[in-house]
Every structure is written in C-alpha cells, then in structure tokens.
Scaffold this motif. Structure first.
Motif, PDB file in Angstrom:
ATOM      1  N   LEU A 195       0.774  -1.167  -0.096  1.00  0.00           N
ATOM      2  CA  LEU A 195      -0.172  -0.076   0.037  1.00  0.00           C
ATOM      3  C   LEU A 195       0.729   1.171  -0.066  1.00  0.00           C
ATOM      4  CD1 LEU A 195      -2.803   1.004   0.301  1.00  0.00           C
ATOM      5  CD2 LEU A 195      -2.599   1.014   2.651  1.00  0.00           C
ATOM      6  N   GLU A 196       2.064   1.324   0.710  1.00  0.00           N
ATOM      7  CA  GLU A 196       2.779   2.533   0.838  1.00  0.00           C
ATOM      8  C   GLU A 196       3.490   2.717  -0.278  1.00  0.00           C
ATOM      9  OE1 GLU A 196       3.021  -0.102   2.978  1.00  0.00           O
ATOM     10  OE2 GLU A 196       1.869   0.697   4.561  1.00  0.00           O
ATOM     11  N   ASN A 222      -1.500   8.593   7.567  1.00  0.00           N
ATOM     12  CA  ASN A 222      -0.094   8.087   7.253  1.00  0.00           C
ATOM     13  C   ASN A 222      -0.039   7.756   5.459  1.00  0.00           C
ATOM     14  OD1 ASN A 222       2.268   6.495   7.420  1.00  0.00           O
ATOM     15  ND2 ASN A 222       1.290   4.719   7.453  1.00  0.00           N
ATOM     16  N   PHE A 223      -1.301   7.399   4.983  1.00  0.00           N
ATOM     17  CA  PHE A 223      -1.369   7.113   3.402  1.00  0.00           C
ATOM     18  C   PHE A 223      -1.174   8.570   2.696  1.00  0.00           C
ATOM     19  CE2 PHE A 223      -3.926   6.761  -0.321  1.00  0.00           C
ATOM     20  CZ  PHE A 223      -3.399   5.425  -0.826  1.00  0.00           C
ATOM     21  N   VAL A 242     -11.660   5.470   4.101  1.00  0.00           N
ATOM     22  CA  VAL A 242     -11.002   6.618   4.039  1.00  0.00           C
ATOM     23  C   VAL A 242     -11.422   7.106   5.566  1.00  0.00           C
ATOM     24  CG1 VAL A 242     -10.855   9.073   3.144  1.00  0.00           C
ATOM     25  CG2 VAL A 242     -11.276   7.135   1.702  1.00  0.00           C
ATOM     26  N   ASN A 243     -10.323   7.783   6.239  1.00  0.00           N
ATOM     27  CA  ASN A 243     -10.514   8.569   7.342  1.00  0.00           C
ATOM     28  C   ASN A 243     -10.665  10.170   6.622  1.00  0.00           C
ATOM     29  OD1 ASN A 243      -9.852  10.629   9.399  1.00  0.00           O
ATOM     30  ND2 ASN A 243      -8.959   8.881  10.565  1.00  0.00           N
ATOM     31  N   GLN A 244     -12.024  10.602   6.586  1.00  0.00           N
ATOM     32  CA  GLN A 244     -12.311  11.832   6.237  1.00  0.00           C
ATOM     33  C   GLN A 244     -11.646  13.011   6.569  1.00  0.00           C
ATOM     34  OE1 GLN A 244     -16.419  10.357   3.895  1.00  0.00           O
ATOM     35  NE2 GLN A 244     -16.597  12.088   5.598  1.00  0.00           N
ATOM     36  N   GLN A 249      -7.474  17.188   5.660  1.00  0.00           N
ATOM     37  CA  GLN A 249      -6.385  17.939   5.942  1.00  0.00           C
ATOM     38  C   GLN A 249      -5.226  17.841   4.937  1.00  0.00           C
ATOM     39  OE1 GLN A 249      -5.769  19.741   8.677  1.00  0.00           O
ATOM     40  NE2 GLN A 249      -7.470  19.143   9.785  1.00  0.00           N
ATOM     41  N   ALA A 250      -5.341  16.415   4.193  1.00  0.00           N
ATOM     42  CA  ALA A 250      -4.429  16.431   3.192  1.00  0.00           C
ATOM     43  C   ALA A 250      -4.715  17.324   1.843  1.00  0.00           C
ATOM     44  CB  ALA A 250      -4.490  14.871   2.654  1.00  0.00           C
TER      45      ALA A 250
END
Ligand code: NDP
Ligand code: DGY
Length: 321
Positions: A195-196, A222-223, A242-244, A249-250
C-alpha cells in the motif's frame, strides 16, 4: 423495483415442485424504510430483499426470527449486513456482482476526469464571470497520459476501471490487495505492490476494494502523507475506507492535489461538512451503479436470488459465506 420486501412463505404440499405461494409485503417507496418499520416488517419473514441503506444486524435477524432462510441485497457490497451472524444462523445470502461493474467503472473514470481536469471549477468560473481570458496556466490540471495509476482492490470493478483507463495512455498500473492476482493483472501489466509504495508512486489512486475490518480507514493520514503532492485520489468503494478528517487535512495542506468521492461516511454527507467547502474535492451521492439499465438488471437479479433462496434452489448470485 421494490426497496425492501419481506416474504412470508406458504408452500402447497400437493404440488411441491410446481406451486409456491409467497405473500409479499413491500415498502413501496424510494425513501428508506424506518428502523421501526423494518423491525416490525421482518417479523416471521422467510426472506428479506434489502438495500445497502438497510442495516441488517443481529437486532433485525432476531426480529425476523427462525423462519428467515434468505436475504437478498440489491448491491454487491455486503458491509451493511452482519455476515458472520447470517452465516451462523444458516441463512443464505444473495447479492448483485458483475451486473453493475461496467456502470460503476464508467462512473469512476468520469469522476477521475472531473476531478483531475477540474470540471466543476471550470463550469463555475465560466458561469460566474471568472473566465476573463485564455491564460496559459489557468484551470490546469493533471492528465492520464504517461501517468502511474494505483488501484486499491483489483477486483471486478478495479479491473474494469483499469480496462477503461488504459486507452488514455497510462504508463503503469500498480495495485494492492490481500494477495497478487497475477492472471487478472496480466491484462494491464499491473504490478502488485504494498500500500505504501502504491501511495508514493501513483499519480492517480483509485479505491475500488470491499469495505472490511481490514480496509476500514485504510486511507488515512499515514497514507495521504506518502502520496505525491500532485496526485489525485478517487474513491468509489465505501466511505469508511477513508479517514475523512485526514483526507480534509491532506487536501487543505497541499499533501495531495484533489479528491473525487462517490461514497462518503455518513451517507448522505451533511451539506455543512467541511469537505463540501473545498474546490479540490468533488463529491457525488453514491451513484456508481445509477443507470436505468443497471438498476433494472440488479433488481431482477435480486428478486431471482430471493426466489431461488426461498425455493431452496441454486441462486443466480449467491454470496459465499
Ligand atoms: P470484488 O470482490 O470483485 O473486489 C473487491 C476487491 O477488494 C478485491 O480486489 C479485493 O482484493 C479487495 N480487497 C479486499 N480486502 C482487501 C484489503 N484488505 N486490502 C486491499 N484490498 C482488499 O468486488 P467488486 O469489484 O464487485 O466491488 C468492490 C466494491 O465496490 C464493493 O464491495 C462495493 O463496496 C463497491 N461498490 C461501489 C459502488 C458505487 O456505487 N460506488 C457500486 C458497486 C460496488 P483481493 O481479493 O485481491 O485481496
Ligand atoms: C453496491 O452495489 O455495493 C453499490 O454501492 C451500489 O450499487
């Protein structure tokens, strides 16, 4: 099409092979059934036809009682169902894979292009007077030609997305999942990576995996931190992958360039949600399979699954529990 149905079965003993009588109770509305009506309606049912908006958990299964033999969902995703509990009770499960793959992949490509080429912004600028003259860098986005596309979940829909993106001149496909899928990946010369690595090397990330305990919030801080600043993120899977907060933030910190979401958490996403305030975030109301043809085919399949399950016959599409 019916939204949720409860089947109460009365079988003729004289003509067991030819004559099946089912009493159908139908929630005859496009609006979701209330929890209260669902719990009341399932009592004593032999079969339930449900939508992805109907949470079929232990409480609903208890309310249905021991008659319940089959659940048929009008979806390929089964994350709204208590699958372990369904299995434990020996209830059969029908779902609608394949028939919605093309429509969903088409929508994923549309969403990717809409997001990467900034179509909503462009439409808005043209309408509101922001379009003053042609300028060299105005409304520039990113294109698929010579790009690397990373697919999280090279299943039916993931493959159909890759198949549609290939003619745009994508240079390389990466994918991730629980294990390599050499046979399916060969069509796209797709490379299986952790994944990374997918995050770090992709210009476009497309999420098309199932929502499971393992994929819950797979795309998190992290992703997104590993992704390229110029990368575009698209999710047609489920919002909970997904962490929304981390995505917000991204998108605001410039960690990634844009996101296109067909699915959110919750659904519907409240209209005052911060993601709606961002120009670089395109949000659709979970419409991947929303074509007349596909929804009709899904409905017929879901009904046939239900009937086959009630009759104890092989289902056209049974979910392996
Ligand atoms: P498939 O079962 O064919 O594919 C599911 C994919 O999820 C597989 O590639 C699998 O990879 C992957 N996956 C499972 N666990 C993990 C994991 N831990 N990490 C990474 N990948 C994982 O299903 P479909 O392609 O038919 O559908 C996929 C999903 O798309 C559905 O479950 C649904 O949630 C969503 N969907 C959304 C629609 C919309 O309207 N937006 C419409 C239809 C579906 P592997 O097996 O290789 O591990
Ligand atoms: C599914 O089938 O899981 C979709 O999300 C709706 O078609």
């Amino acid at each position: 099409m019916f939204s949720v149905g409860f089947m109460h079965q009365a079988r003729s003993l004289e003509l067991p092979c030819l004559c099946w009588l089912f009493k159908l109770e139908q929630w005859d509305s496009d609006e979701p059934i209330s929890r209260e009506d669902l719990l009341k309606g399932v009592a004593g049912a032999h079969g339930i036809l449900c939508l992805l908006s109907d949470k079929i958990d232990k409480e609903v299964l208890d309310a249905a009682g021991s008659n319940l033999k089959v659940i048929s969902t009008l979806s390929v995703g089964v994350d709204h169902l208590a699958v372990d509990e369904i299995k434990k009770r020996g209830i059969r499960l029908g779902y609608t894979p394949d028939v919605l793959t093309d429509a969903t992949a088409e929508l994923a490509v549309a969403l990717l292009l809409t997001t990467s080429r900034r179509l909503p912004e462009g439409i808005q600028e043209a309408k509101n007077g922001g379009w003053i003259s042609w300028k060299p860098l105005w409304m520039c986005g990113y294109q698929l030609l010579n790009s690397t596309v990373g697919i999280i979940g090279l299943g039916r829909i993931g493959q159909a997305i890759a198949r549609r993106l290939k003619p745009f001149g994508v240079q390389k496909f990466l994918y991730t999942g629980r294990r390599p899928r050499a046979k399916e990946a060969a069509e796209f010369q797709a490379v299986f990576v952790p994944l990374e690595q997918l995050a770090a090397q992709s210009d476009f990330v497309v999420v098309s995996c199932a929502l499971t305990p393992e994929t819950q919030e797979l795309c998190n801080k992290n992703f997104f931190q590993k992704m390229k600043k110029t990368a575009v993120f698209v999710n047609v899977s489920r919002g909970d992958v997904v962490n929304q907060e981390d995505l917000y933030q991204a998108l605001t910190n410039g960690q990634i360039t844009a996101a296109g979401l067909d699915v959110t958490s919750p659904e519907p996403l409240p209209t005052n949600h911060p993601l709606f305030s961002l120009k670089n975030c395109v949000i659709l109301p979970h419409m991947g399979s929303a074509t007349y043809g596909t929804r009709n085919t899904m409905s017929v399949l879901a009904v046939n699954n239900l009937l086959a399950g009630l009759k104890g016959e092989p289902m056209p599409s049974e979910f392996k529990l």
